[in-house]
Structures are given as structure tokens and as C-alpha cells.
Design a protein around this motif. Structure first.
Motif, PDB file in Angstrom:
ATOM      1  N   PHE A  33       0.678  -1.178   0.089  1.00 23.91           N
ATOM      2  CA  PHE A  33      -0.364  -0.010  -0.498  1.00 23.91           C
ATOM      3  C   PHE A  33       0.622   1.439   0.132  1.00 23.91           C
ATOM      4  CE2 PHE A  33       0.409  -0.359   4.481  1.00 23.91           C
ATOM      5  CZ  PHE A  33       0.891   0.540   4.952  1.00 23.91           C
ATOM      6  N   SER A  34       0.080   2.793  -1.058  1.00 23.24           N
ATOM      7  CA  SER A  34       1.089   3.330   0.058  1.00 23.24           C
ATOM      8  C   SER A  34       0.059   4.831  -0.233  1.00 23.24           C
ATOM      9  CB  SER A  34       1.825   3.732  -1.604  1.00 23.24           C
ATOM     10  OG  SER A  34       1.286   4.246  -2.603  1.00 23.24           O
ATOM     11  N   THR A  35       0.731   5.833   0.507  1.00 25.84           N
ATOM     12  CA  THR A  35       0.435   6.789   1.079  1.00 25.84           C
ATOM     13  C   THR A  35       0.760   8.296   0.042  1.00 25.84           C
ATOM     14  OG1 THR A  35       1.208   7.695   3.239  1.00 25.84           O
ATOM     15  CG2 THR A  35      -0.959   6.152   2.942  1.00 25.84           C
ATOM     16  N   ASP A  36       0.644   8.924   0.516  1.00 27.34           N
ATOM     17  CA  ASP A  36       1.474  10.738  -0.438  1.00 27.34           C
ATOM     18  C   ASP A  36       3.207  10.425   0.802  1.00 27.34           C
ATOM     19  OD1 ASP A  36      -0.888  11.500  -1.560  1.00 27.34           O
ATOM     20  OD2 ASP A  36      -1.391  13.525  -0.528  1.00 27.34           O
ATOM     21  N   GLU A  37       2.572   9.930   1.493  1.00 23.97           N
ATOM     22  CA  GLU A  37       4.173   9.874   2.214  1.00 23.97           C
ATOM     23  C   GLU A  37       5.238   8.309   3.163  1.00 23.97           C
ATOM     24  OE1 GLU A  37       3.101  11.628   6.438  1.00 23.97           O
ATOM     25  OE2 GLU A  37       2.209  14.074   5.251  1.00 23.97           O
ATOM     26  N   LEU A  38       3.881   7.696   2.264  1.00 22.54           N
ATOM     27  CA  LEU A  38       4.755   6.112   2.680  1.00 22.54           C
ATOM     28  C   LEU A  38       4.549   5.226   1.897  1.00 22.54           C
ATOM     29  CD1 LEU A  38       2.818   4.478   4.727  1.00 22.54           C
ATOM     30  CD2 LEU A  38       2.952   5.902   6.270  1.00 22.54           C
ATOM     31  N   ALA A  39       5.195   4.159   2.070  1.00 22.51           N
ATOM     32  CA  ALA A  39       4.889   3.603   1.328  1.00 22.51           C
ATOM     33  C   ALA A  39       5.465   2.164   1.168  1.00 22.51           C
ATOM     34  CB  ALA A  39       5.284   3.472  -0.533  1.00 22.51           C
ATOM     35  N   LEU A  40       4.672   0.856   1.777  1.00 23.48           N
ATOM     36  CA  LEU A  40       5.050  -0.189   1.783  1.00 23.48           C
ATOM     37  C   LEU A  40       5.142  -1.654   1.295  1.00 23.48           C
ATOM     38  CD1 LEU A  40       5.614  -2.113   4.710  1.00 23.48           C
ATOM     39  CD2 LEU A  40       2.879  -2.421   4.794  1.00 23.48           C
ATOM     40  N   TYR A  41       6.782  -2.267   0.827  1.00 26.55           N
ATOM     41  CA  TYR A  41       6.694  -3.283  -0.088  1.00 26.55           C
ATOM     42  C   TYR A  41       6.983  -4.401   0.594  1.00 26.55           C
ATOM     43  CZ  TYR A  41       7.243   0.340  -3.439  1.00 26.55           C
ATOM     44  OH  TYR A  41       7.232   1.463  -4.443  1.00 26.55           O
ATOM     45  N   ALA A  42       6.397  -5.746   0.272  1.00 28.11           N
ATOM     46  CA  ALA A  42       6.426  -6.645   0.386  1.00 28.11           C
ATOM     47  C   ALA A  42       7.881  -7.351   0.439  1.00 28.11           C
ATOM     48  CB  ALA A  42       5.200  -7.802   0.021  1.00 28.11           C
ATOM     49  N   ILE A  43       8.130  -8.085   1.397  1.00 28.34           N
ATOM     50  CA  ILE A  43       9.671  -8.673   1.417  1.00 28.34           C
ATOM     51  C   ILE A  43       9.010 -10.427   1.916  1.00 28.34           C
ATOM     52  CG2 ILE A  43      11.786  -9.042   2.393  1.00 28.34           C
ATOM     53  CD1 ILE A  43      11.825  -6.657   4.355  1.00 28.34           C
ATOM     54  N   GLY A  44       9.393 -11.426   0.557  1.00 24.38           N
ATOM     55  CA  GLY A  44       9.334 -12.398   0.164  1.00 24.38           C
ATOM     56  C   GLY A  44       7.622 -12.551   1.289  1.00 24.38           C
ATOM     57  N   ASP A  45       7.859 -13.810   2.182  1.00 22.24           N
ATOM     58  CA  ASP A  45       5.646 -14.058   2.001  1.00 22.24           C
ATOM     59  C   ASP A  45       5.894 -13.576   3.183  1.00 22.24           C
ATOM     60  OD1 ASP A  45       5.488 -15.083   0.107  1.00 22.24           O
ATOM     61  OD2 ASP A  45       7.370 -17.421   1.010  1.00 22.24           O
ATOM     62  N   GLU A  46       6.914 -12.628   3.978  1.00 25.35           N
ATOM     63  CA  GLU A  46       6.902 -11.991   5.361  1.00 25.35           C
ATOM     64  C   GLU A  46       6.127 -11.502   5.106  1.00 25.35           C
ATOM     65  OE1 GLU A  46       8.903 -13.470   7.926  1.00 25.35           O
ATOM     66  OE2 GLU A  46       9.253 -14.666   6.836  1.00 25.35           O
ATOM     67  N   ARG A  47       4.987 -11.383   7.282  1.00 28.02           N
ATOM     68  CA  ARG A  47       4.225 -10.336   7.403  1.00 28.02           C
ATOM     69  C   ARG A  47       4.838  -8.462   7.017  1.00 28.02           C
ATOM     70  NH1 ARG A  47       1.826 -10.179  12.396  1.00 28.02           N
ATOM     71  NH2 ARG A  47       3.906  -8.983  12.582  1.00 28.02           N
ATOM     72  N   PRO A  48       6.013  -8.739   8.084  1.00 21.66           N
ATOM     73  CA  PRO A  48       6.708  -7.564   8.102  1.00 21.66           C
ATOM     74  C   PRO A  48       7.407  -6.780   6.330  1.00 21.66           C
ATOM     75  CG  PRO A  48       7.763  -9.159  10.125  1.00 21.66           C
ATOM     76  CD  PRO A  48       6.508  -9.873   8.571  1.00 21.66           C
ATOM     77  N   GLY A  49       7.142  -5.726   6.642  1.00 22.34           N
ATOM     78  CA  GLY A  49       7.775  -4.973   4.654  1.00 22.34           C
ATOM     79  C   GLY A  49       9.034  -4.082   5.368  1.00 22.34           C
ATOM     80  N   LEU A  50       8.929  -3.637   3.981  1.00 23.14           N
ATOM     81  CA  LEU A  50      10.056  -2.547   3.429  1.00 23.14           C
ATOM     82  C   LEU A  50       9.335  -0.803   4.072  1.00 23.14           C
ATOM     83  CD1 LEU A  50      12.838  -1.653   4.281  1.00 23.14           C
ATOM     84  CD2 LEU A  50      12.832  -2.154   1.319  1.00 23.14           C
ATOM     85  N   LEU A  51       8.983  -0.325   4.884  1.00 20.36           N
ATOM     86  CA  LEU A  51       8.354   0.564   4.844  1.00 20.36           C
ATOM     87  C   LEU A  51       9.071   1.769   4.498  1.00 20.36           C
ATOM     88  CD1 LEU A  51       5.474   1.632   5.351  1.00 20.36           C
ATOM     89  CD2 LEU A  51       6.193   2.388   7.793  1.00 20.36           C
ATOM     90  N   LEU A  52       9.267   3.067   3.481  1.00 22.75           N
ATOM     91  CA  LEU A  52       9.797   4.213   3.059  1.00 22.75           C
ATOM     92  C   LEU A  52       9.040   4.871   3.021  1.00 22.75           C
ATOM     93  CD1 LEU A  52      10.164   2.944  -0.882  1.00 22.75           C
ATOM     94  CD2 LEU A  52      11.760   2.761   1.507  1.00 22.75           C
ATOM     95  N   ARG A  53       9.210   6.189   4.396  1.00 20.70           N
ATOM     96  CA  ARG A  53       9.037   6.960   4.385  1.00 20.70           C
ATOM     97  C   ARG A  53       8.942   8.187   4.077  1.00 20.70           C
ATOM     98  NH1 ARG A  53       7.471   7.077  10.973  1.00 20.70           N
ATOM     99  NH2 ARG A  53      10.047   8.156  11.294  1.00 20.70           N
ATOM    100  N   VAL A  54       8.429   9.785   3.340  1.00 15.52           N
ATOM    101  CA  VAL A  54       9.493  10.613   3.704  1.00 15.52           C
ATOM    102  C   VAL A  54       9.724  11.951   4.760  1.00 15.52           C
ATOM    103  CG1 VAL A  54       8.990  12.811   2.590  1.00 15.52           C
ATOM    104  CG2 VAL A  54       8.222  11.286   1.184  1.00 15.52           C
ATOM    105  N   GLN A  55      10.784  12.219   4.511  1.00 14.40           N
ATOM    106  CA  GLN A  55      10.666  12.889   5.847  1.00 14.40           C
ATOM    107  C   GLN A  55      12.447  14.320   5.084  1.00 14.40           C
ATOM    108  OE1 GLN A  55      13.975   8.633   7.921  1.00 14.40           O
ATOM    109  NE2 GLN A  55      12.812  10.024   9.333  1.00 14.40           N
ATOM    110  N   ASP A  56      12.189  14.980   6.175  1.00 12.98           N
ATOM    111  CA  ASP A  56      12.681  16.640   5.995  1.00 12.98           C
ATOM    112  C   ASP A  56      13.859  16.959   6.411  1.00 12.98           C
ATOM    113  OD1 ASP A  56      10.159  17.421   4.439  1.00 12.98           O
ATOM    114  OD2 ASP A  56       9.199  18.177   6.471  1.00 12.98           O
ATOM    115  N   VAL A  57      13.982  15.286   7.414  1.00  7.21           N
ATOM    116  CA  VAL A  57      15.051  16.057   8.075  1.00  7.21           C
ATOM    117  C   VAL A  57      15.812  14.497   8.618  1.00  7.21           C
ATOM    118  CG1 VAL A  57      16.126  15.698  10.856  1.00  7.21           C
ATOM    119  CG2 VAL A  57      14.393  17.136  10.150  1.00  7.21           C
TER     120      VAL A  57
END
Length: 116
Positions: A33-57
Motif C-alpha cells: 500500500f502507499s499514501t502521499d508520505e509512505l509506501a510499504l513493500y512486501a519482502i517475500g512471504d513475510e508479514r513485515p515489510g520495507l516501509l519508505l517514509r518521506v522525511q524532512d530531516v
């Protein structure tokens, strides 16, 4: 406090469009899933993922979130300030080198929580 497992690995990015081109396009990770500020990507069949988040700092600061039964209880014992997320609560702490460790729960989405 009991750590149940890895929740997500968070990576700060300066530009979400470019980040999505890299992680989803070049690496081919499926987007959960994604929003304007973040996107979550699947890593294989795991429930945890790689979450990208826009940061100013300090883009590039890596965060690792670990699942706990109750983040607010953990925060009280560690002196951190919990904040609400769409699945529950999280508290973030810095290690001595500035890496961020988050303790997060699924109190609002118990169907996604690990059984403990």
C-alpha cells in the motif's frame, strides 16, 4: 518487556516517487500500500515489510520497528512518548549512534498481531 518479532524496517527517503521507482521498479518489490508520505513493500512471504517514509530531516536514517504486546506500556517503562498509528501505538527510541528502534503494537488490528 517482550519483543515478539520484527514489525517493519523503515527507510527515510527524500522523494517518494523516486524511491518507488527504485524499490518497486528496479528491485521489483511488490507494493502492499502507499499514501502521499509512505509506501510499504512486501519482502517475500513475510508479514513485515520495507516501509519508505518521506522525511524532512536526515533522509537515510534507518528505523527498525519491533512488535511488542503493548507499546504504551513499553513507553512508560522506557520514558518515551507513544504515538498512534493506524494499527495501534508506537514509541521510537534512538540508540547511542542515532539509529531509531520503534516498539509497535497491533492493539487496533489484533487480527494482524503475533500470538503471544
Amino acid at each position: 518487556m517482550r519483543i515478539l518479532g520484527i514489525d517493519n524496517v523503515l527507510i527515510g527517503v527524500g522523494d517518494l516517487v523516486r524511491a518507488k521507482q527504485f524499490y518497486g521498479g528496479l528491485l521489483g518489490l511488490p507494493e502492499k500500500f502507499s499514501t502521499d508520505e509512505l509506501a510499504l513493500y512486501a519482502i517475500g512471504d513475510e508479514r513485515p515489510g520495507l516501509l519508505l517514509r518521506v522525511q524532512d530531516v536526515r533522509p537515510g536514517t534507518t528505523r527498525v520497528w519491533l512488535e511488542v504486546p503493548d507499546a504504551r506500556t513499553a513507553a512508560a517503562g522506557l520514558g518515551g512518548e507513544p504515538f498512534e498509528i493506524f494499527t495501534g501505538w508506537t514509541v521510537e527510541l534512538s540508540d547511542p549512534w542515532g539509529n531509531i528502534i520503534g516498539l509497535t503494537d497491533y492493539t487496533k488490528r489484533p487480527d494482524l498481531a503475533r500470538r503471544f
